[in-house]
Design a protein around this motif. Structure first.
Motif, short mmCIF file in Angstrom:
data_model
loop_
_atom_site.label_atom_id
_atom_site.label_comp_id
_atom_site.label_asym_id
_atom_site.label_seq_id
_atom_site.Cartn_x
_atom_site.Cartn_y
_atom_site.Cartn_z
N ILE A 47 -6.31 6.03 -2.56
CA ILE A 47 -6.33 6.47 -1.17
C ILE A 47 -7.72 6.33 -0.56
O ILE A 47 -7.88 5.86 0.57
N GLN A 70 -8.81 2.57 0.54
CA GLN A 70 -7.89 1.78 1.38
C GLN A 70 -8.61 0.69 2.19
O GLN A 70 -8.12 -0.42 2.32
N THR A 112 1.22 4.03 -3.05
CA THR A 112 0.89 5.43 -2.78
C THR A 112 2.08 6.35 -3.09
O THR A 112 1.92 7.38 -3.76
N ARG A 138 0.83 -1.21 0.00
CA ARG A 138 0.00 0.00 0.00
C ARG A 138 0.86 1.25 0.00
O ARG A 138 0.64 2.18 -0.79
#
Length: 523
Positions: free
Chosen positions: A218, A221, A97, A93
């Motif tokens: 985002i 998530q 990002t 993750r």
């Protein structure tokens, strides 16, 4: 564009949100949209790259091809590092990002054009060097961003499914459609904007697309079910030798890597030297590993995998002409006028994604049908077919050149036919190759061999740029003065690639029975 499906191992652990849509985790669709917008930005920018260099900053064909080759080679080399850092420290993750943030900055940075190059009375091209350096730095951001995002978003898809989950393959198919949908839309829209209204609009649209992708990722998530988190968060929070956490140290060093990429993308010789040195070291290590660490069966399978990897270099070196010589070919000698207006040269690239969307299910069906009849070709035969089809695609362009009209213009049908053959070849090589890596590698180095696969792809991108220079044409402000001279140059290149593809594919076809023997039953 390359078939970029990458199966990943499942993960243990309970999810945070297990809602589904059409039987698949909601997280799959978050990743689908993120990847769609990321590929929108990536291919939208790449479609315009050679034109921006040659028609706005007046780079020669050779200079432009080298820069595109450097960029593409680095893009396929960096995911090895990004994947390793995510697996060991960041988690998927955080890596995705961070990569997406770098990509947004890079794509938006490319929207700064500066002034267009012009010629002095003495015939010297005057360029906006500040804008060019901003362009190179933006490419450095994109290279590093792809390195963090590309290998890890595919891995998250696999993490959403437990081992043995029958939905996994169909999940990757849905994800794979996002890749090609993004590429299809990008080459139509960004290409049209860039060539019609100005390069900044095409590059800017690519950046906005990546921003959408970052926002989607985002905001979604919670739907990743906790499967993309760092494996050792305490290690990530630990203080480094510089007094900052390991996480921030990685980000800091990565920004340093952007500066390295900024310089490398400008230097074709250095990139080639690094690829050569790395390849030699990899080969030496593999020779040692195969000789000392493998059983006879493993040894045979590893040798087959290495041979197949080498042959893919030839395929991708042919296929990647799309973004250099074939793009310039479409701009300079293809008759792009239709009753509905002019087709922009970069928009022809959308045919690859369109053909993949249309024919990937057909190829999958063909392989399944042949398997049921015990007639499915072996992996080496599929590779051979793919390479031959790539060569045949260039044969279509040679025929088109031979049938150019009185103005020296080639009918667009021949370029579309070339893309059809190339895409058919891609569907015979790329997904089959990724599968072969997982099936033929010794389990303890399967990750390393996947890295070798991407290193081979990086090398092929570099070689593709050198091959494209066979068709370099003198221009004045990016405009070809004599179309017939250009036709001759492209005919020379594509004739060479036609024979290179057919001969190389035939050699592999002849070797395939021997290779199949040493695959020891692996299909």
């Amino acid at each position: 564009m390359k078939v970029e499906e990458q199966h990943a191992q499942g993960s243990k652990g309970e999810g945070i949100d297990k809602k589904t849509i059409f039987g698949h985790p909601v997280g799959l669709y978050i990743l689908f949209l993120t990847e769609m917008w990321e590929r929108f930005s990536f291919y939208g920018m790449k479609a315009l790259l050679i034109f921006y260099l040659t028609k706005y900053h007046f780079f020669s064909d050779t200079e432009g091809n080298h820069i595109v080759g450097n960029y593409a080679a680095l893009v396929y080399a960096l995911p090895i590092l990004g994947g390793a850092l995510a697996d060991r420290f960041l988690g998927f993750r955080k890596a995705v990002t961070f990569g997406a943030v770098l990509l947004v900055l890079g794509h938006l940075g490319m929207a700064f054009e500066g002034f267009q190059a012009y010629y002095t009375d003495g015939g010297t091209a005057v360029r906006d060097e500040f804008a060019i350096q901003c362009f190179y730095f933006s490419m450095g951001l994109i290279i590093m961003g792809v390195g963090f995002l590309k290998p890890n978003i595919s891995t998250i898809v696999g993490e959403l499914y437990e081992q043995g989950d029958s939905r996994r393959d169909s999940g990757f198919t849905i994800f794979y459609m996002g890749i090609n949908l993004g590429g299809f839309i990008a080459t139509l829209l960004c290409g049209w904007l860039g060539e019609t209204y100005g390069w900044r609009y095409g590059f800017g649209a690519a950046g906005i697309g990546m921003l959408f992708g970052l926002i989607v990722f985002i905001s979604g998530q919670k739907y990743l079910m906790g499967k993309a988190e760092p494996k050792q968060p305490q290690l990530l929070r630990s203080r480094s030798i510089l007094g900052i956490s390991n996480e921030w140290l990685i980000y800091l060093l990565s920004f340093g890597g952007v500066f390295v990429c900024w310089q490398l993308v400008q230097n074709h010789v250095v990139v080639g030297s690094l690829l050569t040195i790395t390849s030699i070291l990899v080969v030496l290590y593999l020779i040692w590993f195969i000789a000392t660490e493998c059983t006879p069966k493993e040894r045979g399978q590893m040798i087959v995998l290495i041979v197949l990897t080498l042959f893919t270099v030839v395929f991708w070196a042919l296929f990647e002409q799309a973004y250099t010589s074939m793009n310039l070919f479409a701009d300079r000698v293809v008759d792009r006028m239709t009753p509905y207006g002019e087709i922009k040269a970069s928009q022809f690239l959308s045919l690859n994604s369109l053909f993949i969307i249309l024919f990937a299910p057909v190829f999958a069906w063909i392989w399944i049908r042949l398997a049921k009849k015990n007639m499915e070709p072996s992996t080496p035969v599929k590779f051979a077919i793919g390479i031959i089809l790539a060569g045949v695609g260039f044969g279509a362009l040679v025929i088109g050149i031979q049938n150019a009209n009185e103005l020296g213009k080639v009918a667009p049908f021949w370029l579309a036919l070339a893309y059809f053959f190339h895409t058919s070849g891609e569907l015979s090589v790329s997904p089959v190759g990724l599968s072969a890596v997982t099936k033929l590698s010794v389990p303890k180095i399967v990750g390393f061999m996947m890295g070798v696969w991407f290193l081979a792809t990086a090398s092929s991108e570099y070689i593709a740029s050198i091959l494209a220079n066979i068709a370099h044409v003198d221009t004045e402000g990016g405009i070809v003065a004599d179309t017939k001279v250009a036709l001759g140059a492209y005919s020379e290149l594509y004739s060479f690639l036609l024979y290179a593809g057919i001969i190389t594919g035939t050699v592999l076809l002849v070797l395939s029975p021997l290779l199949r023997k040493y695959m020891y039953g692996v299909k």
